[in-house]
Structures are given as C-alpha cells and as structure tokens.
Scaffold this active site. Structure first.
Site, PDB file in Angstrom:
ATOM      1  N   GLU A  70       0.838  -1.197   0.000  1.00 62.16           N
ATOM      2  CA  GLU A  70       0.000   0.000   0.000  1.00 62.16           C
ATOM      3  C   GLU A  70       0.874   1.248   0.000  1.00 62.16           C
ATOM      4  O   GLU A  70       2.059   1.204   0.315  1.00 62.16           O
ATOM      5  CB  GLU A  70      -0.936   0.015   1.212  1.00 62.16           C
ATOM      6  CG  GLU A  70      -0.327  -0.403   2.527  1.00 62.16           C
ATOM      7  CD  GLU A  70       0.798   0.460   3.035  1.00 62.16           C
ATOM      8  OE1 GLU A  70       0.678   1.703   2.920  1.00 62.16           O
ATOM      9  OE2 GLU A  70       1.785  -0.076   3.564  1.00 62.16           O
ATOM     10  N   GLU A 124       4.531  -0.442   1.511  1.00 63.00           N
ATOM     11  CA  GLU A 124       4.738  -0.575   0.063  1.00 63.00           C
ATOM     12  C   GLU A 124       4.734  -2.016  -0.425  1.00 63.00           C
ATOM     13  O   GLU A 124       4.749  -2.256  -1.627  1.00 63.00           O
ATOM     14  CB  GLU A 124       6.062   0.068  -0.395  1.00 63.00           C
ATOM     15  CG  GLU A 124       6.210   1.541  -0.157  1.00 63.00           C
ATOM     16  CD  GLU A 124       7.535   2.076  -0.687  1.00 63.00           C
ATOM     17  OE1 GLU A 124       8.250   1.340  -1.399  1.00 63.00           O
ATOM     18  OE2 GLU A 124       7.857   3.239  -0.389  1.00 63.00           O
TER      19      GLU A 124
END
Length: 351
Positions: free
Chosen positions: A173, A316
């Site tokens: 994310e 991430e």
C-alpha cells in the site's frame, strides 16, 4: 464482475491429499525429520493451495494499492500528503524501497491508483474511486456501495493477474496517514482499545501520539462500524487503499494462489478478508513482524506468525518482497534435495 457472494464461493478449502503427499515427500528428504522448520510448513501449505504436490516456481507480483485519506486533515501525519503521488510515480521508475527489494527477489511490482488526490499518473494503473476518501473522524470513508465495487474490482484485478501467469501475489500500500484507519480497523475487529494499536506510523512525534489515539477513538465513535461486517468496517473507518488490498486477498484466494502479506496495513486488511471469507486465512503467508504498534495484536488475533523480524515499517509491500525469497528457498529445498529412499547415503567404493 462477480458478486461478493460468488467470489466467496470460489475460495476452496485446501487440498488435504496434496498436503499429505507433500509432507510425505518432505519428510523423506536427506535431512533429520522437521529440521528445516517453517520451510517445510510452507511447502505443505503451497501444495494445499495449488492442489498438487508437484510444486514449481512461477511469476511473483506485488500489487500496491495507493490512495489518500481525508483523515490527514486531522493532523495525524507529518509527511506531506502529496508524497503519496510522488512515491507512486517514483514506483513506476523503480526507485522506491519495494522496487529495490523486489528487484533482488525477481518480483514484479504493479502500482494501482485507487484514490490518490491527483490527476492520473503515467505508468500507474488507474482504478481511482475519488481523489481521497472521506475524513473518518467526521464521516464514513466511503459508501458501502463504493467499498463493495472497489473490493470486487480489486479481486478481479488479482484474478486477471493469475490468469496471465502470476503464481504468487503479494500486497502493498501507499497512502500518507493510512496507519490511522488501519489502527481503527484493527481496534474494531479485535475488540482492542485504540491506545493498544495506534502507533507512530511514518515518524509521527511520540509526544503527539495521544492526539492520534483520540482521532481513532473519534472515528470509531462517530461511525460505529459493525465488527461482524467486514465490508461495513472498510466503508466506515477504512480507505480506498485498504479496500483494494482486501480485494486482492479475496481474489487471489479465489484464483487459488498464495497471498504474501506485508506489514501492519496488510494485517488490518487480512482481518477484514477473514471476516468476509474465513477460508482466506489458509491462503495467507505472513512475511515480517512490522515494527508498528498493534502488529502483535492483529497477528495474534489471526494466529499468524511472520517469517522475519527486521524492525521494518516502510510498507509498500517491502516485507512481502523479501519473503518471496523464503518461498523460493522452500521450493528449492523441496525440488532439489536428495531423498532418503534413493541410493545417496553410500560412500563411493575405492577402486
């Protein structure tokens, strides 16, 4: 597009016969029984997911869901909000942490805009619902209809990647301030007080942590999410990136591939995914123990034990990228080691 009920129905129980065969083969390798620990457990789980003891490596991809959050306006992050867009673009250039770690592991990174507060970015898959979600301290993050539509679209994206040859999916994310809604989700779904799960995120000052806790408390009190309804929790105190990750988990499980989790944000989404479809749990592989407060609460609630503890909290999908190499190691163990039943133990006879 599937309905949510149809999607849930596609998630099958693991194949127990394949798991038994894989365990039998692993037990027969040239090693003491159980001596390779969790690598052996991974092999058994993969056999059940793929429904065959004949395991092969394949394409690996991390789907990174990016979005901004209205709750940023409550002063719960010190990083500027436009960093979401900046880092999304940097990801297309291979410059972010997950990209570097994925390169080392031979993993693809697929960045998806589900709600960044900017115009569409070149090289980023555009699935934008809106330019940021609602401020959960004052209103729901989104409507239930928006949450369900994005959940299904994300699931379909995951299933399409599998149909195109991806064998393992990881989740990641990108969204400034997103540890606040994630903490709200974990608090609601585990029945834990916000003060026990709200952490510092991206270097939030420790002397202001009480404010972030108060914002999460306000979000829960204002929206009153139903802990028994995962979609309600996502719509009321989640965010577009969190919905997207949850959808990838559901879609990956429905397509019959393992889902490698990342850190705290992914734990929050896994809690929701398992609330929506409990059988998803069998498809999850936890990568690392995030340094973010609340991680242990979420993981303990799901009875998941990560492979790694590296004090990481980047997000991430960075932890998922590293864990992909552990999965490759399990494959290599399973397919390359000799077997006790073979004639491998005899010393060569002197000539």
């Amino acid at each position: 597009m599937h309905t949510l009920g149809q999607l849930i129905d596609q998630i099958k129980p693991l194949d127990q016969d394949a798991m038994k065969q894989a365990k039998h083969q692993t037990d027969g390798l040239l090693k003491p029984l159980g001596s390779l620990g969790r690598l052996e457990d991974i092999v058994t789980q993969l056999a059940g997911i793929y429904r065959t003891p004949e395991l092969k490596t394949g394409r690996k991809q991390i789907i990174v869901m990016a979005a901004d959050h209205g709750v940023f306006d409550e002063g719960i992050a010190v990083t500027p909000k436009n960093v979401t867009a900046i880092q999304a673009f940097n990801m297309t250039r291979g410059l972010t942490g997950v990209c570097a770690l994925a390169h080392a592991a031979g993993v693809e990174v697929n960045i998806v805009d589900v709600g960044i507060d900017c115009d569409p970015l070149p090289g980023v898959l555009n699935m934008k619902v809106a330019r940021g979600c609602g401020n959960i301290a004052k209103e729901p993050a989104m409507t239930r209809e928006q949450a369900e539509q994005l959940l299904l679209a994300s699931a379909n994206l995951a299933m399409a990647q599998v149909a195109n040859g991806v064998a393992i999916l990881g989740v990641g994310e990108l969204g400034i301030g997103n540890t606040t809604p994630a903490a709200a989700m974990v608090s609601v779904l585990t029945g834990t007080k916000p003060e026990q799960v709200v952490g510092l995120g991206a270097n939030f000052p420790s002397d202001r942590l009480h404010h972030k806790i108060a914002v999460v408390e306000q979000a829960i009190a204002c929206n009153r999410p139903d802990p028994n309804d995962g979609l309600d929790v996502l719509a009321k105190v989640g965010g577009f990136d969190l919905v997207g990750m949850t959808g990838v988990m559901l879609g990956g499980a429905a397509a019959g591939v393992p889902i490698v989790l990342d850190g705290f944000l992914s734990y929050a989404c896994a809690l929701v995914a398992c609330r929506i479809a409990p059988q998803v749990w069998h498809y999850l592989l936890p990568s690392h123990l995030s340094a973010e407060k609340g991680s242990c609460v979420a993981l303990a609630h799901m009875d998941l034990k990560p492979f790694l503890q590296l004090d990481m909290r980047l997000g991430e999908g960075s932890g998922a990228a590293i864990a992909m190499q552990i999965i490759d190691a399990a494959h290599s163990m399973y397919n390359r080691m000799g077997k006790l039943a073979d004639d491998n133990l005899a010393l060569p006879v002197p000539s």
